[in-house]
Design a protein around this motif. Structure first.
Motif, mmCIF file in Angstrom:
data_model
loop_
_atom_site.group_PDB
_atom_site.id
_atom_site.type_symbol
_atom_site.label_atom_id
_atom_site.label_comp_id
_atom_site.label_asym_id
_atom_site.label_seq_id
_atom_site.Cartn_x
_atom_site.Cartn_y
_atom_site.Cartn_z
ATOM 1 N N ALA A 56 0.837 -1.210 0.000
ATOM 2 C CA ALA A 56 0.000 0.000 0.000
ATOM 3 C C ALA A 56 0.867 1.254 0.000
ATOM 4 N N PHE A 57 1.978 1.224 0.758
ATOM 5 C CA PHE A 57 2.870 2.395 0.780
ATOM 6 C C PHE A 57 3.533 2.591 -0.575
ATOM 7 N N ASP A 58 4.000 1.504 -1.188
ATOM 8 C CA ASP A 58 4.614 1.612 -2.512
ATOM 9 C C ASP A 58 3.606 2.120 -3.536
ATOM 10 N N GLU A 61 3.163 5.788 -2.952
ATOM 11 C CA GLU A 61 4.374 6.481 -3.407
ATOM 12 C C GLU A 61 4.384 6.615 -4.922
ATOM 13 N N SER A 62 3.986 5.554 -5.607
ATOM 14 C CA SER A 62 3.909 5.600 -7.064
ATOM 15 C C SER A 62 2.842 6.588 -7.521
ATOM 16 N N MET A 63 1.729 6.626 -6.794
ATOM 17 C CA MET A 63 0.647 7.553 -7.110
ATOM 18 C C MET A 63 1.120 8.997 -6.987
ATOM 19 N N ALA A 64 1.845 9.295 -5.901
ATOM 20 C CA ALA A 64 2.362 10.645 -5.694
ATOM 21 C C ALA A 64 3.405 10.997 -6.758
ATOM 22 N N LYS A 65 4.234 10.039 -7.118
ATOM 23 C CA LYS A 65 5.285 10.287 -8.107
ATOM 24 C C LYS A 65 4.699 10.638 -9.463
ATOM 25 N N ARG A 75 7.752 14.258 -1.242
ATOM 26 C CA ARG A 75 8.057 13.941 0.154
ATOM 27 C C ARG A 75 6.966 14.470 1.080
ATOM 28 N N PHE A 76 6.407 15.625 0.721
ATOM 29 C CA PHE A 76 5.349 16.216 1.538
ATOM 30 C C PHE A 76 4.071 15.390 1.492
ATOM 31 N N VAL A 77 3.663 14.957 0.301
ATOM 32 C CA VAL A 77 2.345 14.338 0.138
ATOM 33 C C VAL A 77 2.367 12.832 0.364
ATOM 34 N N ARG A 78 3.533 12.206 0.328
ATOM 35 C CA ARG A 78 3.637 10.749 0.414
ATOM 36 C C ARG A 78 2.941 10.168 1.648
ATOM 37 N N MET A 84 -4.421 8.555 3.837
ATOM 38 C CA MET A 84 -5.736 8.796 3.241
ATOM 39 C C MET A 84 -6.237 7.558 2.507
ATOM 40 N N LEU A 85 -5.346 6.886 1.800
ATOM 41 C CA LEU A 85 -5.726 5.682 1.064
ATOM 42 C C LEU A 85 -6.210 4.592 2.017
#
Length: 254
Positions: A56-58, A61-65, A75-78, A84-85
């Motif tokens: 879920a974290f990966d 992270e991919s979603m933010a990227k 880094r801020f939104v990760r 939230m997810l």
């Protein structure tokens, strides 16, 4: 349609007790899941719940990227996207896993509900539901995202002001409609799914003993579970997009 117990009825502070309780329950479930996931961490061979949380974290992270314009904004939104997810995934599923409705005398006074409220609901009072099936909760989350995005944008006030006036007056109109559509999309999908599920559960048996609605309930549960999961993703990625649009760091691609 069932009604909900309330605090401070008839005032601007009227509060849905079930929504408040399920918000805290959702937060508690997420906290316990994360605590269990890191209780026995194995950096070499992750398994079980740790593996699921890392996935879920990966994913977040991919979603933010994909949508954030700079490494600083990522880094801020990760962590925000990750929490939230998870929060929305659990919240959206609560009403599908279990609903509790209690029937009261329509002429009684119950938990801030007047007899007219109970009569309109035929005495049915909802005691457990998904918090995101409440419009105030969904819009509240959307407004929170809106505030965070503008607070981040105001770190660079000149760029923020230019962003608002990029296509006058449509730029300003977009800033008003974004939180409305962001929250209403989440609310509408979860609310509609649970309403239809409730109607199927309350439908009478054919000839008083044939559960004709059972295959429809199973099919709708599967579909609603898919929608609940997708809506957690959609809300989270739009959150990243809105914050990213107002992240004006030096290496941004705006």
């Amino acid at each position: 349609m069932p009604v909900f117990p309330t605090l401070f009825p008839g005032t601007i502070w009227q509060t849905n007790v079930v929504v408040i309780a399920t918000i805290f329950l959702t937060g508690l479930i997420v906290f316990v899941l994360l605590r269990l996931a890191v209780a026995r961490m194995d950096m070499r061979h992750p398994r079980g719940l740790q593996n699921l949380v890392e996935w879920a974290f990966d994913f977040s992270e991919s979603m933010a990227k994909d949508v954030m314009p700079s490494e600083e904004s990522r880094r801020f939104v990760r962590p925000l996207a990750f929490i939230m997810l998870l929060f929305l995934f659990v919240a959206n599923w609560l009403g599908l896993i279990m609903t509790i409705t209690v029937h009261f005398d329509p002429h009684a006074h119950v938990w801030g509900l007047s007899p007219s409220d109970l009569q309109s609901a035929k005495g049915d009072v909802e005691l457990f539901d998904s918090p995101t099936s409440n419009m105030s909760m969904a819009l509240g989350l959307a407004i929170l995202v809106w505030l965070i995005s503008h607070a981040r944008g105001l770190r660079h006030p000149i760029k923020w002001f230019r962003h608002l006036l990029r296509h006058p007056p449509f730029g300003l109109l977009e800033e008003i409609t974004n939180p409305l559509t962001h929250g209403m999309r989440l609310f509408g999908n979860i609310f509609a799914g649970e309403i239809l599920l409730g109607l199927l559960l309350r439908a009478p048996f054919a000839f008083h003993f044939i559960p004709w609605q059972l295959p429809f309930i199973i099919a709708w549960l599967l579909y609603s579970g898919f929608v609940a999961t997708i809506q957690a993703y959609v809300f989270s990625i739009l959150m990243c997009l809105y914050i990213g649009m107002k992240s004006f760091e030096a290496d941004s691609q705006h």
